[in-house]
Design an enzyme around this catalytic site. Structure first.
Site, mmCIF file in Angstrom:
data_model
loop_
_atom_site.group_PDB
_atom_site.id
_atom_site.type_symbol
_atom_site.label_atom_id
_atom_site.label_comp_id
_atom_site.label_asym_id
_atom_site.label_seq_id
_atom_site.Cartn_x
_atom_site.Cartn_y
_atom_site.Cartn_z
ATOM 1 N N ASP A 1 -5.892 -6.818 5.385
ATOM 2 C CA ASP A 1 -7.052 -6.421 4.593
ATOM 3 C C ASP A 1 -7.871 -7.658 4.221
ATOM 4 O OD1 ASP A 1 -8.802 -4.997 3.029
ATOM 5 O OD2 ASP A 1 -7.443 -4.792 1.326
ATOM 6 N N TYR B 1 0.816 -1.215 0.000
ATOM 7 C CA TYR B 1 0.000 0.000 0.000
ATOM 8 C C TYR B 1 0.849 1.264 0.000
ATOM 9 C CZ TYR B 1 -4.031 -2.912 1.053
ATOM 10 O OH TYR B 1 -5.019 -3.842 0.993
ATOM 11 N N LYS C 1 4.331 -14.288 5.675
ATOM 12 C CA LYS C 1 4.746 -15.227 4.626
ATOM 13 C C LYS C 1 6.269 -15.189 4.561
ATOM 14 C CE LYS C 1 3.465 -17.922 1.131
ATOM 15 N NZ LYS C 1 2.615 -19.124 1.216
ATOM 16 N N ASP D 1 -1.412 -18.323 4.499
ATOM 17 C CA ASP D 1 -2.334 -19.230 3.801
ATOM 18 C C ASP D 1 -2.904 -20.262 4.769
ATOM 19 O OD1 ASP D 1 0.358 -19.830 3.724
ATOM 20 O OD2 ASP D 1 0.355 -20.709 1.725
#
Ligand code: NAI
Ligand code: MG
Length: 336
Positions: free
Chosen positions: A231, A127, A174, A207
């Site tokens: 988000d 972002y 991640k 995930d």
């Protein structure tokens, strides 16, 4: 005593409808404020102004507290996001998004309990808005993660967990793939975590986190994560607790705070008077608690609980038939 001033951005789409309902309920519950109306989003752009006019930023900085309806951002081209601009301009680094099942609301996993809080980093990551095309048909978007940004966010999440008596804080990342960026976020988390020995601190890959949220959401307490993962996960959690109409949020900075729902401007139902104002109303409850007005916060929260568990006056997204206005009147009627 002079009246509390609150900045208000009604926003676009369903924004003005849910903002009106929320402010009426706040006033009916006894919260007297001077509401300072400001522009942002498509409404400002249509008048030839930037998505967030400078006077809006200056006013929020001056007032310190804002209630914000959703603002429309076109996909692909068009103006940049008012939200991202506002969060960066005011350095609203922590986005706090509780996900809690309300009594009486049907969820995809029946009557199982879910009560977790997502703390999302709000100014960095993809972002940061650094995108370019080094050659035709190749677009690069830069993910920005800083040590300082990660540490202050993790510290905020852990202090919040301590204050609220929460037992576990899980960092979502991640770092197996983005070893530097997410690796540093994770390292920052564990560094800060040392100061909070009473809280169980662990981590999970994003995930797997999504899968676990769908199958065993009760295991989580507080999730702290980067901007993009936060988000996505917060919409997932909104879905788990009954939909976007029930998911509130707060954007917190050192000097000011902007309270807004997780959802967007819902152009598909805008102007029809059927939007669910609960997410913004619950965001305003977070605002009241931030201002120390727990008495009024409890009053409104109890009324929402009564109306939802009663189930007779629910908006369409929750399987009911009530309009925004009918729901508003019911919540006001149930204020005790
Ligand atoms: P959205 O959240 O506006 O809508 C997704 C779906 O949920 C729609 O079917 C909508 O009708 C429903 N929904 C959302 N809020 C609801 C409510 N209060 N009551 C009943 N149903 C509700 O997401 P979408 O369609 O992806 O985005 C629309 C616009 O909103 C875009 O321009 C987007 O950029 C913007 N947006 C703004 C946000 C903000 O201002 N904080 C956050 C997310 C999106
Ligand atoms: Mg979102």
């Amino acid at each position: 005593m002079s009246k509390q001033r609150i900045a208000v951005i009604p926003g676009d789409g369903i924004g003005p409808e849910i903002t009106e309902a929320t402010i009426s309920i706040l006033e009916a519950a006894g919260f007297q404020a001077e509401w300072v109306y400001l522009e942002a989003g498509l409404g400002a752009v249509d008048k030839g102004k930037p998505p967030v006019p400078q006077e809006t930023i200056d006013a929020i900085r001056d007032i310190g507290t804002a209630l914000k309806g959703p603002t429309t951002t076109p996909s692909g081209g068009g103006h940049s996001s008012a939200n991202v601009t506002l969060r960066k301009a005011l350095d609203l680094f922590a986005n706090v998004r509780p996900a809690r099942v309300l009594p009486g609301v049907k969820t995809v996993f029946g009557d199982r309990n879910l009560d977790l809080i997502i703390v999302r980093e709000n100014t960095e990551d993809l972002y940061a808005g650094i995108e370019f095309m080094p050659q035709k048909d190749t677009a690069l978007a830069i993910k920005v993660i800083t040590r300082e940004g990660s540490e202050r966010l993790c510290k905020y999440a852990l202090v919040m967990a301590r204050e609220q008596g929460r037992k576990r804080v899980t960092a979502v990342h991640k770092a197996n793939i983005m070893k530097m960026a997410d690796g540093m976020f994770l390292d920052s988390f564990y560094r800060v975590a040392k100061e909070f020995p009473e809280i169980k601190c662990d981590d999970i890959i994003v995930d797997n986190c999504c899968m676990q949220l769908v199958t065993k959401p009760e295991q989580f307490d507080v999730l702290v994560t980067e901007n993009l993962y936060g988000d996505i996960i917060s919409d997932l959690c909104a879905g788990l607790v009954g939909g976007l109409g029930l998911a509130p949020g707060a954007n917190i900075g050192e000097n000011c705070a902007v309270f807004e729902a997780v959802h967007g401007s819902a152009p598909d139902i805008a102007g029809k008077g059927v939007a669910n104002p609960t997410a913004l109303l619950m965001s305003s409850i977070m605002m009241l608690r931030h201002l120390g007005r727990h008495d009024i916060a409890d009053k409104i929260a109890n009324s929402i609980m009564r109306v939802c568990s009663d189930g007779k006056c629910l908006t369409i997204d929750l399987g009911g038939k009530a309009s925004t206005n009918e729901y508003k009147v019911e919540v006001i009627g149930q204020l005790a």
